[in-house]
Enzyme design. Structure first.
Site, PDB file in Angstrom:
ATOM      1  N   GLY A  48       0.835  -1.203   0.000  1.00  0.00           N
ATOM      2  CA  GLY A  48       0.000   0.000   0.000  1.00  0.00           C
ATOM      3  C   GLY A  48       0.864   1.245   0.000  1.00  0.00           C
ATOM      4  O   GLY A  48       2.083   1.179   0.146  1.00  0.00           O
ATOM      5  N   ARG A  95       5.975   4.165   0.346  1.00  0.00           N
ATOM      6  CA  ARG A  95       5.167   2.945   0.195  1.00  0.00           C
ATOM      7  C   ARG A  95       5.573   1.863   1.188  1.00  0.00           C
ATOM      8  O   ARG A  95       6.634   1.951   1.793  1.00  0.00           O
ATOM      9  CB  ARG A  95       5.351   2.382  -1.233  1.00  0.00           C
ATOM     10  CG  ARG A  95       4.920   3.311  -2.349  1.00  0.00           C
ATOM     11  CD  ARG A  95       4.996   2.605  -3.683  1.00  0.00           C
ATOM     12  NE  ARG A  95       3.852   1.703  -3.847  1.00  0.00           N
ATOM     13  CZ  ARG A  95       2.695   2.097  -4.371  1.00  0.00           C
ATOM     14  NH1 ARG A  95       2.522   3.350  -4.754  1.00  0.00           N
ATOM     15  NH2 ARG A  95       1.693   1.254  -4.488  1.00  0.00           N
ATOM     16  N   VAL A  96       4.702   0.853   1.316  1.00  0.00           N
ATOM     17  CA  VAL A  96       4.992  -0.290   2.188  1.00  0.00           C
ATOM     18  C   VAL A  96       5.090  -1.531   1.301  1.00  0.00           C
ATOM     19  O   VAL A  96       4.217  -1.762   0.474  1.00  0.00           O
ATOM     20  CB  VAL A  96       3.869  -0.494   3.223  1.00  0.00           C
ATOM     21  CG1 VAL A  96       4.254  -1.582   4.205  1.00  0.00           C
ATOM     22  CG2 VAL A  96       3.567   0.801   3.967  1.00  0.00           C
ATOM     23  N   ASP A 138      -3.652   7.992  17.510  1.00  0.00           N
ATOM     24  CA  ASP A 138      -4.352   8.241  16.250  1.00  0.00           C
ATOM     25  C   ASP A 138      -5.219   7.050  15.857  1.00  0.00           C
ATOM     26  O   ASP A 138      -5.024   6.451  14.818  1.00  0.00           O
ATOM     27  CB  ASP A 138      -3.309   8.536  15.147  1.00  0.00           C
ATOM     28  CG  ASP A 138      -3.930   9.319  14.007  1.00  0.00           C
ATOM     29  OD1 ASP A 138      -3.257   9.583  13.014  1.00  0.00           O
ATOM     30  OD2 ASP A 138      -5.124   9.638  14.129  1.00  0.00           O
ATOM     31  N   LYS A 167      -7.711   5.267  14.270  1.00  0.00           N
ATOM     32  CA  LYS A 167      -8.674   5.277  13.157  1.00  0.00           C
ATOM     33  C   LYS A 167      -8.606   3.914  12.490  1.00  0.00           C
ATOM     34  O   LYS A 167      -7.560   3.274  12.513  1.00  0.00           O
ATOM     35  CB  LYS A 167      -8.294   6.329  12.108  1.00  0.00           C
ATOM     36  CG  LYS A 167      -8.213   7.736  12.600  1.00  0.00           C
ATOM     37  CD  LYS A 167      -8.171   8.742  11.446  1.00  0.00           C
ATOM     38  CE  LYS A 167      -6.901   8.658  10.666  1.00  0.00           C
ATOM     39  NZ  LYS A 167      -6.023   9.829  10.893  1.00  0.00           N
ATOM     40  N   ASN A 208      -5.578   3.002  10.591  1.00  0.00           N
ATOM     41  CA  ASN A 208      -4.299   2.754  11.278  1.00  0.00           C
ATOM     42  C   ASN A 208      -4.310   1.429  12.004  1.00  0.00           C
ATOM     43  O   ASN A 208      -3.491   1.206  12.884  1.00  0.00           O
ATOM     44  CB  ASN A 208      -4.057   3.873  12.310  1.00  0.00           C
ATOM     45  CG  ASN A 208      -3.918   5.208  11.621  1.00  0.00           C
ATOM     46  OD1 ASN A 208      -3.555   5.260  10.444  1.00  0.00           O
ATOM     47  ND2 ASN A 208      -4.240   6.265  12.330  1.00  0.00           N
ATOM     48  N   ASP A 229      -0.276   2.542  13.458  1.00  0.00           N
ATOM     49  CA  ASP A 229       0.115   3.903  13.116  1.00  0.00           C
ATOM     50  C   ASP A 229       1.079   4.466  14.146  1.00  0.00           C
ATOM     51  O   ASP A 229       0.853   4.327  15.331  1.00  0.00           O
ATOM     52  CB  ASP A 229      -1.094   4.826  13.063  1.00  0.00           C
ATOM     53  CG  ASP A 229      -0.592   6.249  12.894  1.00  0.00           C
ATOM     54  OD1 ASP A 229      -0.097   6.558  11.805  1.00  0.00           O
ATOM     55  OD2 ASP A 229      -0.611   7.012  13.883  1.00  0.00           O
ATOM     56  N   THR A 265      -9.031  13.655   9.291  1.00  0.00           N
ATOM     57  CA  THR A 265     -10.442  13.780   9.639  1.00  0.00           C
ATOM     58  C   THR A 265     -10.630  14.351  11.030  1.00  0.00           C
ATOM     59  O   THR A 265      -9.802  14.157  11.914  1.00  0.00           O
ATOM     60  CB  THR A 265     -11.115  12.393   9.580  1.00  0.00           C
ATOM     61  OG1 THR A 265     -12.463  12.564   9.990  1.00  0.00           O
ATOM     62  CG2 THR A 265     -10.435  11.413  10.528  1.00  0.00           C
TER      63      THR A 265
HETATM   64 CL1  LIG Z   1       3.140  -1.778   7.949  1.00  0.00          CL
HETATM   65  C1  LIG Z   1       2.317  -3.142   7.369  1.00  0.00           C
HETATM   66  C2  LIG Z   1       2.482  -4.449   7.742  1.00  0.00           C
HETATM   67  N1  LIG Z   1       1.642  -5.222   7.022  1.00  0.00           N
HETATM   68  C3  LIG Z   1       0.945  -4.377   6.204  1.00  0.00           C
HETATM   69  C4  LIG Z   1      -0.081  -4.619   5.255  1.00  0.00           C
HETATM   70  N2  LIG Z   1      -0.479  -5.908   5.052  1.00  0.00           N
HETATM   71  C5  LIG Z   1      -1.365  -6.394   4.100  1.00  0.00           C
HETATM   72  C6  LIG Z   1      -1.653  -7.756   4.109  1.00  0.00           C
HETATM   73  C7  LIG Z   1      -2.538  -8.315   3.177  1.00  0.00           C
HETATM   74  C8  LIG Z   1      -3.158  -7.518   2.224  1.00  0.00           C
HETATM   75  N3  LIG Z   1      -4.036  -8.087   1.293  1.00  0.00           N
HETATM   76  C9  LIG Z   1      -4.741  -9.305   1.707  1.00  0.00           C
HETATM   77  C10 LIG Z   1      -5.437  -9.969   0.531  1.00  0.00           C
HETATM   78  O1  LIG Z   1      -6.238  -9.025  -0.176  1.00  0.00           O
HETATM   79  C11 LIG Z   1      -5.486  -7.932  -0.695  1.00  0.00           C
HETATM   80  C12 LIG Z   1      -4.810  -7.162   0.434  1.00  0.00           C
HETATM   81  C13 LIG Z   1      -2.880  -6.135   2.226  1.00  0.00           C
HETATM   82  C14 LIG Z   1      -1.995  -5.576   3.156  1.00  0.00           C
HETATM   83  N4  LIG Z   1      -0.618  -3.590   4.566  1.00  0.00           N
HETATM   84  C15 LIG Z   1      -0.193  -2.313   4.799  1.00  0.00           C
HETATM   85  C16 LIG Z   1      -0.831  -1.264   4.031  1.00  0.00           C
HETATM   86  C17 LIG Z   1      -0.368   0.037   4.030  1.00  0.00           C
HETATM   87  C18 LIG Z   1      -1.021   0.994   3.275  1.00  0.00           C
HETATM   88  C19 LIG Z   1      -2.132   0.675   2.557  1.00  0.00           C
HETATM   89  N5  LIG Z   1      -2.577  -0.588   2.580  1.00  0.00           N
HETATM   90  C20 LIG Z   1      -1.949  -1.535   3.299  1.00  0.00           C
HETATM   91  C21 LIG Z   1       0.810  -2.037   5.718  1.00  0.00           C
HETATM   92  N6  LIG Z   1       1.349  -3.088   6.407  1.00  0.00           N
END
Ligand SMILES: Clc1cnc2c(Nc3ccc(N4CCOCC4)cc3)nc(-c3cccnc3)cn12
Length: 267
Positions: A20, A26-27, A136, A138, A141, A154, A172
């Protein structure tokens, strides 16, 4: 035995798919080559941090995160940097973002919501015991681990979702308590009570599917200051009781609504 301290560097990791987009980068999913250890690599761009004048905040957050160890707080393993970027090595939350699950489910059952609130309360009691506040709270987070357990993710800068209503919610007001939206009642804005208020807003959002004061920014401010929140009739009376009251965290875990749904019955 203590692991031998080693300098982290990018070459130690195989970097995988993007998980994401964050506010400052990015992560990515990553695997440490030697051990095969899976983690998340959050990449922050120095120039954006300098422009955003948040370098002190980044240092403070790294400092705070390094000392936190709790099952419901996303683990921070270390960091390293190169000329342009700072890399944070974080625990990989295998079930992704809580709010994505909330969007899909529209709203959670009282039992599921109670489990999350109990885990959130446990994390907040731990953070407050370390004088760490205002995390924070939300849905953006909050991440979910492999077994669906809640992970507060977060630490000062939130990660933006790539799409969905949440973009409008960044920065927000929804989660701010009366004392922060109504300057006349300005008391020390950064004390633990903030988290209690946000916990109630989160609980409302998990049960109803939208934030209690969601409105135009100016209306939201008024409604928060007046505590003007309507709780739909499908919400049980015990849940209503817990949402309306700002009770101390240790009391939350003894509340009938939590006890009823959380078999473990947190101590
Ligand atoms: Cl820090 C951190 C540790 N792990 C994560 C994570 N893990 C994670 C696992 C699985 C899936 N998928 C599971 C199947 O369907 C599709 C998505 C997404 C994110 N996401 C974010 C993140 C950050 C920003 C936007 N969106 C996600 C940050 N993370």
């Amino acid at each position: 035995k203590q692991p031998v301290f080693k300098q982290f560097q990018l070459g130690m990791f195989e970097v995988g798919r993007s998980l994401g987009k964050g506010k400052f980068g990015r992560v990515y999913l990553a695997r440490e080559r030697q051990t095969g250890f899976i983690c998340a690599l959050k990449v922050l761009h120095k120039n954006e941090i300098v422009q955003g004048r948040v370098e002190k905040q980044v240092c403070r957050e790294i400092e705070i995160q390094s000392n936190l160890r709790h099952p419901n707080v996303l683990r921070f393993y270390g960091y390293f940097y190169d000329s342009k970027r700072i890399f944070l090595i974080l625990e990989y939350a295998a079930k992704g973002e809580l709010y994505k699950h909330l969007q899909k489910a529209r709203r959670f059952s009282e039992s599921r919501a109670a489990q999350y609130i109990a885990q959130m309360t446990s994390a907040l009691r731990y953070l407050h015991s370390k004088r760490v506040i205002h995390r924070d709270i939300k849905p953006e987070n909050i991440l979910l681990g492999r077994h669906g357990e809640l992970k507060m993710a977060d630490f000062g800068w939130s990660v933006h979702a790539p799409s969905g209503r949440r973009i409008t919610k960044c920065g927000t007001l929804d989660y701010l308590p009366p004392e922060m939206v109504d300057p006349r009642r300005c008391q020390n804005p950064y004390d633990e009570k903030i988290d209690l208020w946000s916990l109630g807003v989160l609980m409302y959002e998990l049960l109803v599917g939208s934030a209690p004061f969601e409105d135009t920014p100016s209306m939201t401010q008024k409604r928060i200051a007046r505590g003007d929140m309507k709780i739909p009739s499908f919400v049980s009376s015990e849940a209503k009781d817990l949402i309306r009251k700002r009770i101390p965290l240790e009391k939350v875990q003894q509340h009938p609504w939590i006890m009823k749904h959380c078999l473990a019955g947190e101590k």
